[in-house]
Design a protein around this motif. Structure first.
Motif, PDB file in Angstrom:
ATOM      1  N   LYS A  12       0.921  -1.638  -0.074  1.00 39.55           N
ATOM      2  CA  LYS A  12      -0.152   0.059   0.207  1.00 39.55           C
ATOM      3  C   LYS A  12       0.867   1.360   0.058  1.00 39.55           C
ATOM      4  O   LYS A  12       1.457   1.358   0.880  1.00 39.55           O
ATOM      5  CB  LYS A  12      -0.540  -0.111   1.114  1.00 39.55           C
ATOM      6  CG  LYS A  12      -1.276   1.237   1.327  1.00 39.55           C
ATOM      7  CD  LYS A  12      -2.326   1.774   1.075  1.00 39.55           C
ATOM      8  CE  LYS A  12      -3.055   2.934   1.204  1.00 39.55           C
ATOM      9  NZ  LYS A  12      -4.238   3.666   0.208  1.00 39.55           N
ATOM     10  N   TYR A  14       1.313   5.786   0.142  1.00 39.19           N
ATOM     11  CA  TYR A  14       0.830   6.702   0.130  1.00 39.19           C
ATOM     12  C   TYR A  14       1.422   7.525  -0.378  1.00 39.19           C
ATOM     13  O   TYR A  14       2.366   8.275  -0.028  1.00 39.19           O
ATOM     14  CB  TYR A  14       0.858   7.206   1.782  1.00 39.19           C
ATOM     15  CG  TYR A  14      -0.387   6.360   2.863  1.00 39.19           C
ATOM     16  CD1 TYR A  14      -1.628   6.705   2.407  1.00 39.19           C
ATOM     17  CD2 TYR A  14       0.340   6.037   3.624  1.00 39.19           C
ATOM     18  CE1 TYR A  14      -2.074   6.423   3.168  1.00 39.19           C
ATOM     19  CE2 TYR A  14      -0.425   5.448   3.741  1.00 39.19           C
ATOM     20  CZ  TYR A  14      -2.011   5.234   4.557  1.00 39.19           C
ATOM     21  OH  TYR A  14      -2.477   4.049   4.878  1.00 39.19           O
ATOM     22  N   ASN A  48      -6.126  -0.820   9.148  1.00 38.11           N
ATOM     23  CA  ASN A  48      -7.503  -0.507   8.339  1.00 38.11           C
ATOM     24  C   ASN A  48      -7.701  -0.878   7.262  1.00 38.11           C
ATOM     25  O   ASN A  48      -8.577  -1.321   6.013  1.00 38.11           O
ATOM     26  CB  ASN A  48      -7.115   0.888   7.781  1.00 38.11           C
ATOM     27  CG  ASN A  48      -6.580   2.039   9.165  1.00 38.11           C
ATOM     28  OD1 ASN A  48      -8.366   2.216  10.266  1.00 38.11           O
ATOM     29  ND2 ASN A  48      -6.492   2.410   8.867  1.00 38.11           N
ATOM     30  N   SER A  52     -11.086  -3.126   5.507  1.00 35.96           N
ATOM     31  CA  SER A  52     -11.276  -2.293   4.047  1.00 35.96           C
ATOM     32  C   SER A  52     -12.472  -0.735   4.233  1.00 35.96           C
ATOM     33  O   SER A  52     -12.721  -1.194   3.941  1.00 35.96           O
ATOM     34  CB  SER A  52     -12.673  -3.199   4.383  1.00 35.96           C
ATOM     35  OG  SER A  52     -13.043  -3.951   2.277  1.00 35.96           O
ATOM     36  N   LEU A  53     -11.066  -0.164   4.854  1.00 35.68           N
ATOM     37  CA  LEU A  53     -11.522   0.457   5.131  1.00 35.68           C
ATOM     38  C   LEU A  53     -10.741   1.245   4.440  1.00 35.68           C
ATOM     39  O   LEU A  53     -10.475   2.490   3.726  1.00 35.68           O
ATOM     40  CB  LEU A  53     -11.078   1.623   6.637  1.00 35.68           C
ATOM     41  CG  LEU A  53     -11.945   1.068   7.651  1.00 35.68           C
ATOM     42  CD1 LEU A  53     -11.158   1.776   9.527  1.00 35.68           C
ATOM     43  CD2 LEU A  53     -13.535   1.676   8.020  1.00 35.68           C
ATOM     44  N   LEU A  54      -9.772   1.043   4.360  1.00 39.13           N
ATOM     45  CA  LEU A  54      -8.399   1.295   3.152  1.00 39.13           C
ATOM     46  C   LEU A  54      -8.338   1.125   1.854  1.00 39.13           C
ATOM     47  O   LEU A  54      -8.203  -0.438   2.179  1.00 39.13           O
ATOM     48  CB  LEU A  54      -6.995   1.834   3.834  1.00 39.13           C
ATOM     49  CG  LEU A  54      -6.727   2.647   4.885  1.00 39.13           C
ATOM     50  CD1 LEU A  54      -5.724   2.473   5.346  1.00 39.13           C
ATOM     51  CD2 LEU A  54      -6.652   4.123   4.378  1.00 39.13           C
ATOM     52  N   LYS A  55      -8.072   1.359   0.903  1.00 38.42           N
ATOM     53  CA  LYS A  55      -7.016   0.389  -0.336  1.00 38.42           C
ATOM     54  C   LYS A  55      -6.330   0.126  -0.481  1.00 38.42           C
ATOM     55  O   LYS A  55      -5.366   0.865   0.627  1.00 38.42           O
ATOM     56  CB  LYS A  55      -7.706   2.015  -1.838  1.00 38.42           C
ATOM     57  CG  LYS A  55      -9.494   2.164  -2.118  1.00 38.42           C
ATOM     58  CD  LYS A  55      -9.100   2.699  -3.337  1.00 38.42           C
ATOM     59  CE  LYS A  55     -10.135   3.391  -3.230  1.00 38.42           C
ATOM     60  NZ  LYS A  55     -10.186   4.799  -4.150  1.00 38.42           N
ATOM     61  N   TYR A  56      -5.833  -1.182  -1.222  1.00 38.55           N
ATOM     62  CA  TYR A  56      -4.346  -0.819  -1.156  1.00 38.55           C
ATOM     63  C   TYR A  56      -3.735  -1.715  -2.700  1.00 38.55           C
ATOM     64  O   TYR A  56      -4.812  -1.516  -3.867  1.00 38.55           O
ATOM     65  CB  TYR A  56      -4.147  -2.516  -0.443  1.00 38.55           C
ATOM     66  CG  TYR A  56      -4.823  -3.540  -0.238  1.00 38.55           C
ATOM     67  CD1 TYR A  56      -6.141  -3.654   0.748  1.00 38.55           C
ATOM     68  CD2 TYR A  56      -4.627  -4.140  -1.067  1.00 38.55           C
ATOM     69  CE1 TYR A  56      -6.786  -4.603   0.533  1.00 38.55           C
ATOM     70  CE2 TYR A  56      -5.381  -5.747  -0.724  1.00 38.55           C
ATOM     71  CZ  TYR A  56      -6.969  -6.127  -0.409  1.00 38.55           C
ATOM     72  OH  TYR A  56      -7.379  -6.992   0.210  1.00 38.55           O
ATOM     73  N   MET A  68     -11.870 -10.296   2.338  1.00 42.07           N
ATOM     74  CA  MET A  68     -12.261  -9.112   3.419  1.00 42.07           C
ATOM     75  C   MET A  68     -13.245  -7.965   2.193  1.00 42.07           C
ATOM     76  O   MET A  68     -11.787  -7.659   1.188  1.00 42.07           O
ATOM     77  CB  MET A  68     -11.279  -8.516   4.638  1.00 42.07           C
ATOM     78  CG  MET A  68     -12.213  -7.692   5.332  1.00 42.07           C
ATOM     79  SD  MET A  68     -14.035  -8.455   6.252  1.00 42.07           S
ATOM     80  CE  MET A  68     -13.446  -7.269   7.115  1.00 42.07           C
ATOM     81  N   LYS A  69     -13.919  -7.515   2.077  1.00 43.36           N
ATOM     82  CA  LYS A  69     -14.682  -6.553   1.206  1.00 43.36           C
ATOM     83  C   LYS A  69     -15.406  -5.515   1.693  1.00 43.36           C
ATOM     84  O   LYS A  69     -15.902  -6.151   2.974  1.00 43.36           O
ATOM     85  CB  LYS A  69     -15.139  -7.181   0.303  1.00 43.36           C
ATOM     86  CG  LYS A  69     -14.790  -8.043  -1.148  1.00 43.36           C
ATOM     87  CD  LYS A  69     -15.791  -8.925  -1.899  1.00 43.36           C
ATOM     88  CE  LYS A  69     -15.470  -9.981  -2.585  1.00 43.36           C
ATOM     89  NZ  LYS A  69     -16.140 -10.670  -3.770  1.00 43.36           N
ATOM     90  N   PRO A  70     -15.633  -4.104   1.782  1.00 43.64           N
ATOM     91  CA  PRO A  70     -16.267  -3.410   2.011  1.00 43.64           C
ATOM     92  C   PRO A  70     -17.837  -4.274   2.695  1.00 43.64           C
ATOM     93  O   PRO A  70     -18.012  -3.649   3.259  1.00 43.64           O
ATOM     94  CB  PRO A  70     -16.363  -2.199   0.874  1.00 43.64           C
ATOM     95  CG  PRO A  70     -15.499  -2.362   1.236  1.00 43.64           C
ATOM     96  CD  PRO A  70     -14.905  -3.573   0.529  1.00 43.64           C
ATOM     97  N   ASP A  71     -18.514  -4.878   1.434  1.00 45.09           N
ATOM     98  CA  ASP A  71     -19.415  -5.500   1.560  1.00 45.09           C
ATOM     99  C   ASP A  71     -19.869  -7.020   2.423  1.00 45.09           C
ATOM    100  O   ASP A  71     -20.985  -7.477   2.491  1.00 45.09           O
ATOM    101  CB  ASP A  71     -20.969  -4.968   0.494  1.00 45.09           C
ATOM    102  CG  ASP A  71     -20.186  -5.784  -0.443  1.00 45.09           C
ATOM    103  OD1 ASP A  71     -18.606  -6.283  -0.324  1.00 45.09           O
ATOM    104  OD2 ASP A  71     -20.793  -5.733  -1.796  1.00 45.09           O
TER     105      ASP A  71
END
Lengths: 312, 396
Positions: A12, A14, A48, A52-56, A68-71
């Motif tokens: 990941k 930034y 995070n 699934s709060l952060l994109k990687y 693991m996905k946001p939904d």
């Protein structure tokens, strides 16, 4: 024991900075895993991403054997998270705060009521049920923060530095609570800067820095990675530098530093070192108040692995 | 889950003293100050008829509605006197009076019946605003009268009655117009332009409600607050938490607005006209616009909650200024020079809607204001939802 979390080759960035660099590790069911690392090492980013709060950018994360996905609401229903910063409503009482966050997971009112009461007992907040957060001390607030994250009896709990700025009594109470949760069957991922906490509660430790794993294992396994085997501490009001230089030349001495009236002599091997030092002090009529031996701590290992330069 | 989140959002918002002050108490306090300030003004300054001129050419003489209404509004002995009217033969005479400062404005009727009557001023001010609004209303009512007349003629012809009784139709038209319009009700007593300030106060309250939606949205989104992070990791759909929180905000907004209406009507004796249902509708739609405005500020701007609230207050006061809160002249200038701003200014639209309900019994202008408010609400909501649609963030 099966793996509850599997993180594989997680990367990941930034902008220009690589926060996670090909990070891989697993968390086994029923353990307390300590995630250690200096500030900015990627601990919170890892959590995070798992949540699934952060994109990687690359890699994969599975939780309870599923991607693991946001939904992934079925997975989320089994998670509990206690973030680094206190996240409660100032306008709701202790009871209402716990009930609110528990209610995001548990629909049945009777079950929820029972769980909320149990969480309150676990963090010893029974006397403060009707208090508003602003009336609570720092330690009580941290305990409320924990109760809000675990009241729904999650199977997997993330605790991100839950004891920051907490007095020793509250810290002890929090750590005991965390061990109780493990004993009740929860798997826990625990991040902290306090090495004594890790030694006290973690079954396994992963040390990460610059987004990748530096070492992992039990605390004893990690201690074996240290270059030193024993430390002799001499408390003395003054210490002539010529004596320090002489001590450095002793057999098996790794280093000798005198700071703030304390001489620390580190040895690569540990046999009769304390006796030899005491004899040397007597022979040279060096006055000291106390002398004792210590095994290397996790902190020593941590500093050896991550370096001693200051971080943010 | 919706009910659970709604219940606790409502509790948290109601107990937030800062929010309650700004959305419920502050408008009431401000309204009280307005009343104190304007009651002094109105008691010390009785309404004085406006010096006005009419070019009495054939176009004017042939327009019975304008002739009758201007005469009525200029009658020294009547209850409805607004104008001290001078009738001149041509526009040059009128211009001379205007340049000499003897009149505030003059009217020239157009050659074509459908064209808008021309009103000329040199300065901008309250008197000019009144002249413009009265002339606009006469023209509007005349149009309505013509349409009613046409309908009656068509109805008669449909019944097979081809011997049209013109006098009878005229009487019917006048009768219907008196039911549907209030041209002659625009008496000096009713022309209290401090009402605009109270209307902007209602509008301000609607938009200030956006503070509630800022607070709600802050508690729901992971990239904005720690509480949002905690809510985001729960097995609850973002749409459910956001909508239930917004509904709680809306309920409190409506409660605040209801309190303000009750207080201004019963304690401050503010008259919102006879059509209270439409006033409530406007308040409800205006509050939705406020909610959307808060949602927009809360999601589009990257800042802390206090900073966002500050931004919302600044935007609201900017709009209040152009809606006439600090002087009716600004409303006139905005309406004439920057009509586009009036169309996107929610405070202006709500104020104008209340004004239209009070001064005009027709609903065209009110309906236009409501439609513009709805469009504005939908646009702001769409932009906001577009910006919160993300489910994973680049950084938090």
């Amino acid at each position: 024991m099966s793996n509850v979390i599997e993180v594989k080759n997680l990367t990941k960035s930034y902008k220009e900075i690589k926060a996670l660099n090909d990070l891989s590790f697993e968390v086994t069911e029923g353990e307390i895993l300590g995630l250690l690392g200096p500030n900015g090492s990627g601990k919170s980013t890892t959590i995070n991403c798992i949540l699934s709060l952060l994109k990687y950018d690359e890699g994969s994360i599975t939780v309870f054997g599923k991607d693991m996905k946001p939904d992934s609401y079925d997975i989320k229903a089994k998670l509990g998270v206690v973030f680094q910063d206190v996240a409660v409503f100032d306008e709701l009482t202790v009871y209402e705060n716990i009930d609110y966050f528990c209610g995001l997971y548990i629909k049945d009112k009777a079950t929820r009521k029972k769980y909320v009461e149990e969480a309150i007992d676990l963090v010893s907040l029974s006397e403060f049920k009707k208090f508003y957060p602003k009336k609570l001390s720092g330690g009580l607030l941290r305990r409320l923060n924990i109760a809000c994250g675990i009241a729904h009896k999650p199977k997997l709990i993330f605790l991100d530095e839950p004891t920051v700025a907490v007095d020793p009594q509250s810290r002890n109470s929090i750590l005991e609570g965390i061990m109780k949760l493990r004993d009740m069957g929860a798997t826990i991922v625990y991040t902290t800067h306090y090495m004594e906490e890790v030694e006290m509660i973690c079954d396994r430790v992963i040390i990460i820095d610059k987004g990748h794993v530096l070492a992992s294992g039990t605390t004893d396994e990690l201690k074996r990675l240290a270059k030193i085997d024993e430390k002799i501490i001499v408390e003395a009001n003054s210490f002539d530098s010529k004596y320090i230089e002489e001590i450095k030349s002793f057999k098996a001495v790794h280093s000798a530093d005198y700071k703030e009236r304390v001489l620390t002599v580190s040895y690569k091997e540990g046999a009769d070192n304390l006796v030899k030092i005491i004899e040397y002090l007597k022979k040279n009529h060096i006055k000291y108040s106390r002398v004792y031996s210590e095994r290397p701590t996790l902190n020593d290992v941590f500093l050896e692995l991550t370096g001693k330069e200051l971080r943010d | 889950m919706f009910v659970h989140n709604f219940k606790y959002s409502l509790k948290a918002l109601f107990r937030n003293k800062t929010l309650i002050f700004w959305t419920l108490m502050f408008p009431i306090i401000l309204g009280t100050f307005f009343k104190m300030a304007f009651s002094n003004v109105t008691s010390s300054e009785a309404f004085k008829a406006i010096n006005f001129a009419v070019v009495e050419d054939d176009n004017f003489k042939n327009d019975e509605v304008f002739v009758t209404v201007i005469k009525e509004l200029s009658d020294e002995d009547g209850d409805n006197r607004i104008f001290d009217t001078t009738y001149v033969e041509n526009e040059d005479e009128a211009k001379e009076l205007l340049v000499d400062g003897k009149i505030d404005g003059y009217l020239v009727m157009p050659d074509k019946k459908d064209d808008t009557p021309g009103v000329t001023f040199i300065n901008n001010g309250i008197n000019q605003t009144i002249i413009k609004n009265v002339v606009e209303e006469i023209a509007l009512n005349e149009k309505i009268g013509n349409e009613i007349g046409e309908t009656i003629v068509k109805d008669e012809m449909a019944k097979g009655n081809f011997n049209i009784d013109i006098d009878g139709i005229y009487e019917k038209v006048m009768e219907k117009m008196s039911d549907e319009t209030n041209l002659l009700d625009k008496s000096a007593n009713k022309l209290d332009y401090s009402m605009i300030e109270f209307y902007t106060l209602i509008a301000m309250t609607c938009i200030y409600g956006g503070m509630l939606s800022i607070a709600s949205i802050n508690n729901s989104l992971a990239n904005i607050s720690q509480k949002g992070k905690r809510v985001s990791v729960a097995p609850t759909r973002k749409l459910v938490t956001v909508l239930s929180s917004l509904l709680a905000s809306y309920v409190i907004q409506l409660v605040g607005l209801a309190l303000l209406f009750v207080y201004t009507i019963f304690a401050l004796n503010i008259d919102y006209g006879d059509n209270i249902a439409k006033v409530i509708l406007l308040g409800a739609v205006g509050s939705l616009a406020g909610l959307a405005m808060g949602l927009f500020v809360g999601t589009v701007f990257k800042a802390g909650e206090n900073a966002k609230t500050g931004i919302l207050i600044a935007i609201t006061m900017f709009f209040c200024n152009f809606a006439g809160m600090f002087g009716i002249t600004m409303k006139y200038i905005t309406d004439t020079k920057m009509p586009w701003l009036t169309k996107i200014n929610p405070v202006g639209l709500i104020t104008d809607g209340l004004y239209a309900l009070y001064y005009y019994n027709t609903t065209d202008r009110f309906s236009a204001d409501i439609i513009n408010l709805i469009i504005l609400t939908l646009v702001l909501t769409a932009v906001s939802f577009f910006s919160i649609r993300r489910r994973r963030y680049d950084s938090i």
